[in-house]
Design an enzyme around this catalytic site. Sequence first.
Site, short mmCIF file in Angstrom:
data_model
loop_
_atom_site.label_atom_id
_atom_site.label_comp_id
_atom_site.label_asym_id
_atom_site.label_seq_id
_atom_site.Cartn_x
_atom_site.Cartn_y
_atom_site.Cartn_z
N THR A 191 -44.81 -38.02 30.68
CA THR A 191 -44.58 -36.92 31.61
C THR A 191 -43.46 -37.30 32.57
O THR A 191 -43.30 -38.46 32.91
CB THR A 191 -45.89 -36.72 32.40
OG1 THR A 191 -46.86 -36.17 31.52
CG2 THR A 191 -45.73 -35.83 33.62
N ARG A 219 -55.63 -26.51 26.42
CA ARG A 219 -55.94 -27.44 27.52
C ARG A 219 -54.76 -27.51 28.51
O ARG A 219 -53.61 -27.58 28.11
CB ARG A 219 -56.22 -28.83 26.94
CG ARG A 219 -56.47 -29.92 27.98
CD ARG A 219 -55.21 -30.69 28.30
NE ARG A 219 -55.47 -31.81 29.20
CZ ARG A 219 -54.52 -32.50 29.84
NH1 ARG A 219 -53.27 -32.18 29.67
NH2 ARG A 219 -54.84 -33.49 30.63
N THR A 244 -54.04 -39.37 33.36
CA THR A 244 -55.14 -38.58 32.79
C THR A 244 -55.40 -37.37 33.67
O THR A 244 -56.10 -37.47 34.69
CB THR A 244 -56.42 -39.44 32.74
OG1 THR A 244 -56.06 -40.80 32.53
CG2 THR A 244 -57.34 -38.99 31.64
N1 ASP Z 1 -50.83 -35.79 33.54
C1 ASP Z 1 -50.46 -35.23 32.27
C2 ASP Z 1 -51.58 -34.32 31.80
O1 ASP Z 1 -52.73 -34.69 31.94
C3 ASP Z 1 -50.19 -36.25 31.20
C4 ASP Z 1 -49.26 -37.37 31.58
O2 ASP Z 1 -49.00 -37.62 32.74
O3 ASP Z 1 -48.74 -38.05 30.68
O4 ASP Z 1 -51.29 -33.29 31.24
#
Ligand code: ASP
Length: 327
Positions: A191, A219, A244
């Site tokens: 991300t 989701r 997460t």
């Molecule tokens: N925080 C992001 C999510 O849960 C994933 C990530 O940071 O890689 O969609």
Amino acid sequence: MIQTANPDPSLIRLALHGGAGDLADGDNDLMRQSRHALRQIAEDVCAELRRGVAALDAVTLAVERLEQCPLFNAGIGAVLNRDGQPELDAAVMRGADRGCGAVASVSRVQSPVRLARAVMEQTPHVLFCGSGAEQLARALGLTMVEPAYFITPLRLQQLEHARRRGAISLDHDTGADAAAVSSDSGGGFGTVGAVARDAYGRLAAATSTGGLTNKLPGRIGDTPLIGVGTFADDRSCAISCTGTGEAFIKAGFAQAIHARMAWHDWDLQRACSEALASVQGYGGRGGCIAIARDGSLQLPFNSNAMYRAWSAADGRVHVAVRADDAD
Ligand code: ASP
């Protein structure tokens, strides 16, 4: 609040992240490419800030550039859901007035962060999802693409591996329980996000993601949730998260930091570490980048790595991946 009518370059701060996770030991080519990309983008965006660009424009530009870079889990190179499709989330926020916009589960808009910005500036709403968000993007004349535009061979390989393990994973995990994800993936990367304080002392934040590999269709994570994965308020700080998403949502992450700073006068370091402990309590891993109104920076994470670049009071761009990386 430190705000000036005339630009003061000494106020400029910037931090970027390219995701957090547990990386296997060692270094590799993709890791080096990612560090290089982060440095290049941070340097370019710092130059824009020195030209007087607003924090909101700086973070939007930084995240758009990171979306275009296939090394990271956003835009091109985003991770794929259980059905092999990209579903992208993004958000932006301006600290001066809490102006904000966000999109979730889009797969046909070239730049999700640009759409989030358009939501903020061209609609009375804050959060759009799916086909409605894409209809809006078309109506506003944003560049549209086919979902295949975002899909890269690495992400197909990661999805295949996650399916075999029955796992829903942070894309950058290549540590013990994910070691079989192509050892040349360099951790897969993550991300992306940016926080900035401009030469006028104004704060802004932006984040963009493909979410988690092998996530269930539909989701949505923390990224597009204002006050969780993305947040800015000139009275406290600007924050962009990675990790997460479910645990960050349960922790009410960014809003918890803001509340402790604005209402209880905590400093950024203490507020971030408390919020991250709460994420950990909900079984989550990851981190954030944050800039306080006084210009202090925090880039904490509880995984073994977080791709990050920052420019603090010295004006230099620093890049690091693991906790003990010097620069
Ligand atoms: N925080 C992001 C999510 O849960 C994933 C990530 O940071 O890689 O969609």
